[in-house]
Scaffold this motif. Structure first.
Motif, PDB file in Angstrom:
ATOM      1  N   ILE A 175      45.204  62.328  65.207  1.00  0.00           N
ATOM      2  CA  ILE A 175      45.527  63.682  65.364  1.00  0.00           C
ATOM      3  C   ILE A 175      44.493  64.100  66.227  1.00  0.00           C
ATOM      4  N   THR A 176      44.664  64.723  67.429  1.00  0.00           N
ATOM      5  CA  THR A 176      43.571  65.709  68.244  1.00  0.00           C
ATOM      6  C   THR A 176      43.877  67.103  67.932  1.00  0.00           C
ATOM      7  N   GLY A 177      42.892  67.926  68.039  1.00  0.00           N
ATOM      8  CA  GLY A 177      42.910  69.188  67.930  1.00  0.00           C
ATOM      9  C   GLY A 177      43.619  69.723  66.517  1.00  0.00           C
ATOM     10  N   ALA A 178      42.955  69.203  65.580  1.00  0.00           N
ATOM     11  CA  ALA A 178      43.233  68.713  64.264  1.00  0.00           C
ATOM     12  C   ALA A 178      43.186  70.125  63.478  1.00  0.00           C
ATOM     13  N   SER A 179      42.623  70.951  63.892  1.00  0.00           N
ATOM     14  CA  SER A 179      42.074  72.206  63.026  1.00  0.00           C
ATOM     15  C   SER A 179      43.094  73.542  63.433  1.00  0.00           C
ATOM     16  N   GLY A 180      43.648  73.121  64.662  1.00  0.00           N
ATOM     17  CA  GLY A 180      44.553  74.527  65.068  1.00  0.00           C
ATOM     18  C   GLY A 180      45.908  74.226  64.233  1.00  0.00           C
ATOM     19  N   GLY A 181      47.050  75.141  64.608  1.00  0.00           N
ATOM     20  CA  GLY A 181      48.172  75.280  63.837  1.00  0.00           C
ATOM     21  C   GLY A 181      49.109  73.866  63.934  1.00  0.00           C
ATOM     22  N   VAL A 182      49.143  73.407  65.147  1.00  0.00           N
ATOM     23  CA  VAL A 182      50.056  72.019  65.206  1.00  0.00           C
ATOM     24  C   VAL A 182      49.128  71.148  64.613  1.00  0.00           C
ATOM     25  N   GLY A 183      47.803  71.028  64.829  1.00  0.00           N
ATOM     26  CA  GLY A 183      47.057  69.878  64.163  1.00  0.00           C
ATOM     27  C   GLY A 183      47.032  69.994  62.546  1.00  0.00           C
ATOM     28  N   THR A 184      47.011  70.966  62.045  1.00  0.00           N
ATOM     29  CA  THR A 184      47.143  71.066  60.295  1.00  0.00           C
ATOM     30  C   THR A 184      48.305  70.713  60.071  1.00  0.00           C
ATOM     31  N   ALA A 185      49.285  71.063  60.772  1.00  0.00           N
ATOM     32  CA  ALA A 185      50.950  70.928  60.616  1.00  0.00           C
ATOM     33  C   ALA A 185      51.183  69.315  60.627  1.00  0.00           C
ATOM     34  N   ILE A 220      45.666  51.386  66.416  1.00  0.00           N
ATOM     35  CA  ILE A 220      46.381  52.298  65.746  1.00  0.00           C
ATOM     36  C   ILE A 220      47.944  52.531  66.118  1.00  0.00           C
ATOM     37  N   ASP A 221      48.824  52.825  65.463  1.00  0.00           N
ATOM     38  CA  ASP A 221      49.957  52.988  65.917  1.00  0.00           C
ATOM     39  C   ASP A 221      50.570  53.937  66.634  1.00  0.00           C
ATOM     40  N   VAL A 222      49.921  55.214  66.465  1.00  0.00           N
ATOM     41  CA  VAL A 222      50.126  56.366  67.113  1.00  0.00           C
ATOM     42  C   VAL A 222      49.175  57.491  67.436  1.00  0.00           C
ATOM     43  N   VAL A 223      49.262  57.961  68.721  1.00  0.00           N
ATOM     44  CA  VAL A 223      48.470  59.098  68.852  1.00  0.00           C
ATOM     45  C   VAL A 223      49.314  60.460  69.168  1.00  0.00           C
ATOM     46  N   ALA A 224      48.986  61.408  68.298  1.00  0.00           N
ATOM     47  CA  ALA A 224      49.486  62.889  68.591  1.00  0.00           C
ATOM     48  C   ALA A 224      48.811  63.803  69.136  1.00  0.00           C
ATOM     49  N   ASP A 225      48.538  63.964  70.645  1.00  0.00           N
ATOM     50  CA  ASP A 225      47.774  64.722  71.072  1.00  0.00           C
ATOM     51  C   ASP A 225      48.006  66.186  71.670  1.00  0.00           C
ATOM     52  N   VAL A 226      47.602  67.101  71.238  1.00  0.00           N
ATOM     53  CA  VAL A 226      47.787  68.536  71.646  1.00  0.00           C
ATOM     54  C   VAL A 226      46.537  68.930  72.808  1.00  0.00           C
ATOM     55  N   VAL A 227      45.573  68.138  73.120  1.00  0.00           N
ATOM     56  CA  VAL A 227      44.355  68.533  73.859  1.00  0.00           C
ATOM     57  C   VAL A 227      44.422  68.031  75.207  1.00  0.00           C
ATOM     58  N   LYS A 275      52.723  54.164  70.278  1.00  0.00           N
ATOM     59  CA  LYS A 275      53.257  55.209  71.001  1.00  0.00           C
ATOM     60  C   LYS A 275      52.193  56.373  71.217  1.00  0.00           C
ATOM     61  N   TYR A 276      52.166  57.294  72.138  1.00  0.00           N
ATOM     62  CA  TYR A 276      51.591  58.234  72.380  1.00  0.00           C
ATOM     63  C   TYR A 276      52.520  59.601  72.566  1.00  0.00           C
ATOM     64  N   VAL A 277      52.399  60.664  71.761  1.00  0.00           N
ATOM     65  CA  VAL A 277      53.011  61.869  71.904  1.00  0.00           C
ATOM     66  C   VAL A 277      52.334  63.024  72.011  1.00  0.00           C
ATOM     67  N   THR A 278      53.033  64.017  72.792  1.00  0.00           N
ATOM     68  CA  THR A 278      52.002  65.272  73.243  1.00  0.00           C
ATOM     69  C   THR A 278      53.039  66.518  73.026  1.00  0.00           C
ATOM     70  N   SER A 279      52.400  67.488  72.675  1.00  0.00           N
ATOM     71  CA  SER A 279      53.125  68.853  72.953  1.00  0.00           C
ATOM     72  C   SER A 279      52.119  69.950  73.709  1.00  0.00           C
ATOM     73  N   GLY A 280      51.257  69.378  74.037  1.00  0.00           N
ATOM     74  CA  GLY A 280      50.013  70.452  74.622  1.00  0.00           C
ATOM     75  C   GLY A 280      48.866  69.703  75.416  1.00  0.00           C
ATOM     76  N   ALA A 281      48.275  70.410  76.031  1.00  0.00           N
ATOM     77  CA  ALA A 281      47.035  69.800  76.700  1.00  0.00           C
ATOM     78  C   ALA A 281      46.132  71.061  77.111  1.00  0.00           C
ATOM     79  N   ILE A 282      45.426  71.568  75.726  1.00  0.00           N
ATOM     80  CA  ILE A 282      44.615  72.766  75.893  1.00  0.00           C
ATOM     81  C   ILE A 282      43.350  72.514  76.600  1.00  0.00           C
ATOM     82  N   ALA A 283      42.906  71.161  76.967  1.00  0.00           N
ATOM     83  CA  ALA A 283      41.714  70.692  77.513  1.00  0.00           C
ATOM     84  C   ALA A 283      41.986  70.480  78.972  1.00  0.00           C
ATOM     85  N   GLY A 284      43.075  70.652  79.442  1.00  0.00           N
ATOM     86  CA  GLY A 284      43.583  70.232  80.853  1.00  0.00           C
ATOM     87  C   GLY A 284      45.041  69.244  80.823  1.00  0.00           C
ATOM     88  N   PRO A 285      45.648  69.929  81.910  1.00  0.00           N
ATOM     89  CA  PRO A 285      47.123  69.170  81.973  1.00  0.00           C
ATOM     90  C   PRO A 285      46.775  67.898  82.713  1.00  0.00           C
TER      91      PRO A 285
END
Length: 373
Positions: free
Chosen positions: A205-215, A267-274, A291-301
């Motif tokens: 889990i990237t960006g793990a300290s944010g709202g989505v990350g902690t969730a 590993i099985d899954v990457v959950a990326d919001v960065v 599987k790679y899943v994303t719902s954000g790209a705060i470091a660049g799209p």
């Protein structure tokens, strides 16, 4: 409960309310706090919610600065993008209309109902689903919109909503704590449902300290997965306290490689919001069929993708945005049963919205930032 209902019936709803109006794309100065905004009129199948608290999320910032426009290619920021167009600057990539009331993370109570809605809902405490689906074609993603983007949201004392988007909730959590859930947690739950994360699997889990990350951390642990979280070195202890099995410092020279060395295999899954420059390295970390899943790209799209990695490893790349209403009801049930805990990093008064957004963009907090009335 009877007392609350009686008070709600007798409450006088004013004609004007306090709200933060967005008048264009740009910095926080584009948000103007007004006390002469008309209270929205309730139509058929709608309810009026008196907002108790409203969380902040990346969507609020991204919409204000124009980051959703395809003309913008860089990381998110707190100032506006000069190149941003308004004809594709909403969450759904449609035209952004001004003035707009933002705010997608609403907790409050119902104070008025429209035609077709049972009066028994008056006075009920509710959590608001920010993803507004079309009434007649709820499965059509093209017709979906978002509070604070395509529809006026909760940076106001009152908000009118489709009745299907408000969920009565019974919990001892405060309104402030509840306002940390809607956008971030629904996004996180959607990500995990999309990749069908299972017990015993591993997830980064990237960006793990944010709202989505902690969730994501809590929802992944609820599924009994092994969680590798990425956060800044100064937040490692806090993120581990949220529930991550291992927390790797974001400042590491090669975060995916460090996770691989700790885990011992892919590993099985990457959950990326960065997003940003580590995208290709995350794909290399995934096992065959991962599987790679994303719902954000705060470091660049904009990222580099080697198509050979994608097809030779049989990878699945998944986006997660529009979700069905059943998902939000699932989230409400987790909260009511005490299976997840809110993560509120900071609280600001509504009048401090400019400072709250500045602090939000510094990313020094863990969890969510919430505005309260």
């Amino acid at each position: 409960m009877l007392v609350i209902y009686t008070l709600a019936m007798e409450e006088k709803i004013p004609e004007k309310m306090k709200a933060a109006l967005l008048f264009g794309t740009g910095g926080p100065e584009m948000l103007e706090i007004r006390d002469d905004v008309s209270v929205p009129v309730v139509q058929q199948d709608q309810v009026l919610v008196k907002v108790s608290a409203c969380g902040l999320n990346n969507t609020d910032i991204n919409t204000r600065v124009g980051w959703y426009s395809r003309s913008v290619n860089s990381a998110t920021t707190n100032s506006g993008f000069e190149e941003a167009r308004t004809d594709d600057a909403t969450w759904g990539r449609s035209g952004l209309k001004f003035p707009r009331i933002q705010g997608a993370d609403i907790s409050g109570r119902i104070v008025k109902v429209g035609e077709g809605i049972n009066d028994s809902l008056l006075g009920e405490r509710v959590l608001v689903n920010p993803c507004i689906l079309d009434k007649d074609e709820p499965s059509n993603r093209e017709l979906a919109g978002y509070l604070g983007s395509e529809f006026n949201g909760g940076f106001a004392e009152y908000c009118v909503l489709p009745a299907r988007n408000v969920h009565v909730i019974e919990t001892d959590l405060s309104d402030i704590e509840l306002a940390s859930f809607p956008c971030s947690w629904a996004a996180a739950e959607h990500m995990l449902q999309r990749v069908q994360l299972e017990s015993g699997q591993s997830i980064a889990i990237t960006g793990a300290s944010g709202g989505v990350g902690t969730a994501l951390i809590q929802l992944a642990k609820r599924r009994h997965a092994t969680v590798y979280a990425v956060a800044s070195s100064k937040k490692i202890d806090q993120v581990k306290h949220v529930g991550a099995d291992v927390v790797v410092a974001r400042e590491s020279s090669n975060v995916p490689e460090e996770i691989y060395s700790i885990h011992g295999h892919k590993i099985d899954v990457v959950a990326d919001v960065v997003g940003g420059e580590n995208f290709s390295a995350w794909l290399e970390l995934l096992k065959q069929g991962g599987k790679y899943v994303t719902s954000g790209a705060i470091a660049g799209p904009i990222v580099d993708l080697d198509l050979r990695t994608l097809y030779l490893k049989d990878l699945e790349l998944v986006g997660a945005t529009v979700f069905q209403s059943e998902l939000f009801q699932d989230l409400v049930s987790y909260i009511e049963r005490g299976e997840v805990q809110p993560q509120v990093g900071k609280v600001f008064k509504f009048e401090e919205i400019h400072e709250a957004q500045r602090v939000f963009n510094l990313k020094d907090h863990v969890g969510s930032i919430v505005l309260t009335f």
